[in-house]
Design an enzyme around this catalytic site. Structure first.
Site, PDB file in Angstrom:
ATOM      1  N   HIS A  74       0.831  -1.218   0.000  1.00  0.00           N
ATOM      2  CA  HIS A  74       0.000   0.000   0.000  1.00  0.00           C
ATOM      3  C   HIS A  74       0.861   1.262   0.000  1.00  0.00           C
ATOM      4  O   HIS A  74       0.431   2.291   0.508  1.00  0.00           O
ATOM      5  CB  HIS A  74      -0.946   0.042   1.208  1.00  0.00           C
ATOM      6  CG  HIS A  74      -1.737  -1.205   1.408  1.00  0.00           C
ATOM      7  ND1 HIS A  74      -3.004  -1.386   0.900  1.00  0.00           N
ATOM      8  CD2 HIS A  74      -1.421  -2.378   2.042  1.00  0.00           C
ATOM      9  CE1 HIS A  74      -3.446  -2.587   1.226  1.00  0.00           C
ATOM     10  NE2 HIS A  74      -2.508  -3.221   1.913  1.00  0.00           N
TER      11      HIS A  74
ATOM     12  N   SER B  54      14.411  19.817 -17.178  1.00  0.00           N
ATOM     13  CA  SER B  54      13.246  20.629 -17.499  1.00  0.00           C
ATOM     14  C   SER B  54      13.721  21.800 -18.345  1.00  0.00           C
ATOM     15  O   SER B  54      14.853  22.256 -18.198  1.00  0.00           O
ATOM     16  CB  SER B  54      12.614  21.127 -16.210  1.00  0.00           C
ATOM     17  OG  SER B  54      11.922  22.333 -16.440  1.00  0.00           O
TER      18      SER B  54
ATOM     19  N   LYS C 290      15.847  20.272 -12.149  1.00  0.00           N
ATOM     20  CA  LYS C 290      15.114  19.037 -12.392  1.00  0.00           C
ATOM     21  C   LYS C 290      15.936  17.913 -12.991  1.00  0.00           C
ATOM     22  O   LYS C 290      16.794  18.127 -13.842  1.00  0.00           O
ATOM     23  CB  LYS C 290      13.953  19.329 -13.354  1.00  0.00           C
ATOM     24  CG  LYS C 290      12.821  20.056 -12.685  1.00  0.00           C
ATOM     25  CD  LYS C 290      11.997  19.121 -11.840  1.00  0.00           C
ATOM     26  CE  LYS C 290      10.588  19.038 -12.399  1.00  0.00           C
ATOM     27  NZ  LYS C 290       9.829  18.007 -11.733  1.00  0.00           N
TER      28      LYS C 290
ATOM     29  N   GLU D 289       8.936   6.974 -17.094  1.00  0.00           N
ATOM     30  CA  GLU D 289       7.543   7.399 -17.281  1.00  0.00           C
ATOM     31  C   GLU D 289       7.012   6.905 -18.621  1.00  0.00           C
ATOM     32  O   GLU D 289       5.855   6.512 -18.747  1.00  0.00           O
ATOM     33  CB  GLU D 289       7.440   8.929 -17.216  1.00  0.00           C
ATOM     34  CG  GLU D 289       7.858   9.521 -15.877  1.00  0.00           C
ATOM     35  CD  GLU D 289       7.913  11.046 -15.935  1.00  0.00           C
ATOM     36  OE1 GLU D 289       9.022  11.608 -16.071  1.00  0.00           O
ATOM     37  OE2 GLU D 289       6.845  11.670 -15.869  1.00  0.00           O
TER      38      GLU D 289
END
Ligand code: ARG
Length: 490
Positions: A145, A266, A272, A279
């Protein structure tokens, strides 16, 4: 046909991927036609010579396949007829239909793709096992979880990924046997009146078996449904690995660092380091699942027999293999360059109460408490410790004893070493005894077994590749013997 419509119905673009398969299939078919006395030796030679010109032009990149053609089968036949005339070239398609031909080509291509993807999966498992060996002592929290559950080692996760990938490999291997059957000779649906020899073409093309029933041979695409289904399952697994790594490489968690080669910046935020390839593995999983659903949907309402809807089943298959190959490749790269922050993992683990279950179990072992009593006791102990800002290592037998009295009304004697045994993460782990569990000794035992299995898989794929190569050699040699002067063949 109307120009727009002609383009609409054409499969030329997706047939790019079965060009050489179509040439091989056509050569094998024509050699068989000659073996069976259906075409003469000279006719065969004319056809083969033309097909070979086409092959070398394609290999050299000197071939324009116009999108005016309905498909690659029509293109190749037209090319041969233009080259050697309709008297000879017009015999190339004798005793065959595009329906059995395209089923053959797709099976041949899927065969090759399955071998390639299996090799990639094997390399991915290899890098997982290498990582597992390296990070055996890398203690961390295991999550359920997305909450701290038990303590374990990072290695154990890597072996878990490998184990799932072994099943993917096995599923694909299973599918391979069913893909590797020849539909050629089924004709449009009911076979031919000419004395064609299906076993001969199957042999020349390296198929150990036929798709015997001619109706089934041209109608069925379950071999792509299962292949893409297995690829979809594989991708869901990769996607979950990607998700683990995305979470674990977040600044807040900081367990992992994706190497610069696999992180992107970024355009606006200079600090970043985005795990973009991970992804996209997650996103491309959607592409493959979508492909599987498209395929099932295309096929489900079709009357038995060939329908051109089946033409549309090719692009999702190619797309799925492309996505899977890229994803497996990128993930392998990420794994081999991954930086593991063992210190951070260990400090989170020792500050967490992920040892709570082990503590309860040890109370069961060493006191008269039932598991449920121990569960209640430790639950309250953890809650109070967290409120008081106490670490697991701050726990004392007295605290546990007092709470047992207060909460359960029981007097228990807890040896000092029980608390120590559990609250020190490493000793806690060395007391885990379950087969397949998280103790580093158990994980250490599992790795060489997986290594052995991996070798078996490598051998199996190599055997499949060798078998294909051997049949290719037979076909190539037969073609060249016909084409060379003074041939000893009929
Ligand atoms: N282009 C077709 C395909 O990809 C080949 C078979 C066409 N058959 C036909 N009868 N039009 O499936």
């Amino acid at each position: 046909m109307d120009r727009e419509t002609a383009r609409f119905i054409s499969s030329i673009a997706e047939d790019e991927r079965i060009f050489f398969e179509d040439l091989d299939g056509t050569e094998a078919h024509n050699i068989m036609l000659h073996d069976q006395g259906i075409i003469t030796r000279d006719e065969l030679r004319g056809i083969l010579a033309s097909l070979e010109t086409l092959r070398s032009r394609k290999q050299k990149g000197d071939l324009e396949v116009s999108s005016e053609f309905e498909d690659i089968h029509e293109f190749i036949e037209t090319y041969v007829i233009d080259e050697v005339g309709i008297q000879v070239g017009g015999k190339l398609h004798t005793g065959r239909s595009r329906n059995d031909q395209v089923a053959l080509d797709v099976r041949m291509r899927v065969r090759t793709e399955l071998n390639a993807v299996s090799e990639r999966i094997i390399n991915l498992i290899d890098s997982l096992l290498t990582g597992a060996r390296k990070h055996l002592d890398c203690v961390m929290v295991l999550y359920t979880h997305n909450q701290p559950a038990q303590v374990g080692v990072f290695s154990h996760y890597l072996v878990a990924y490998a184990d799932r990938l072994f099943r993917d490999l096995e599923r694909l291997q299973d599918a391979y046997a069913r893909v590797n059957t020849s539909p050629l000779g089924a004709g449009p649906i009911g076979g031919s009146s000419l004395p064609i020899d299906r076993s001969r073409t199957a042999f020349l093309l390296g198929f150990p078996e036929l798709v015997e029933n001619s109706i089934d041979a041209v109608s069925s695409r379950d071999f792509v449904l299962e292949t893409v289904g297995h690829l979809a399952i594989l991708m869901t697994g990769l996607s979950r690995i990607a998700e683990d790594f995305i979470i674990w490489s977040s600044a807040e968690v900081g367990y992992l660092e994706i190497a610069d080669e696999y992180a992107s910046t970024s355009s606006v935020m200079p600090q970043k380091r985005n795990p973009v390839p991970l992804e996209l593995i997650r996103a491309k999983t959607g592409t493959v699942l979508g492909a599987h659903v498209s395929l099932l949907t295309m096929v489900k309402g079709l009357q038995t027999g060939y329908n051109i809807d089946l033409q549309e089943t090719k692009p999702p298959v190619w797309k799925s293999f492309d996505a899977v190959n890229a994803a497996v490749e990128v993930l392998t790269g990420i794994l081999t360059t991954l930086k593991v922050n063992a210190r951070r993992m260990a400090s989170v683990a020792s500050a967490s109460y992920a040892i709570a279950m082990d503590l309860a179990e040890n109370l069961v072992l060493d006191t008269a408490l039932s598991f449920r009593e121990a569960h209640q006791l430790v639950g309250t102990l953890v809650k109070e410790a967290l409120n008081a800002g106490r670490l697991p290592t701050d726990l004392t037998p007295t605290m546990v004893g007092d709470l047992a009295k207060r909460l359960l009304g029981k007097t228990i004697v807890i040896p000092d070493e029980v608390i120590q045994r559990v609250t020190d993460v490493r000793s806690c782990l060395s007391n885990r005894v379950t087969v397949g569990g998280s103790s580093s000794s158990e994980v250490k035992r599992m790795i060489p077994e997986r290594r052995k299995r991996l070798r078996t898989h490598r051998k199996r794929v190599a055997a499949r590749l060798n078998a294909l190569e051997a049949s290719r050699t037979v076909l190539r040699d037969t073609v060249h013997e016909y084409l060379s002067e003074g041939t000893t063949l009929r």
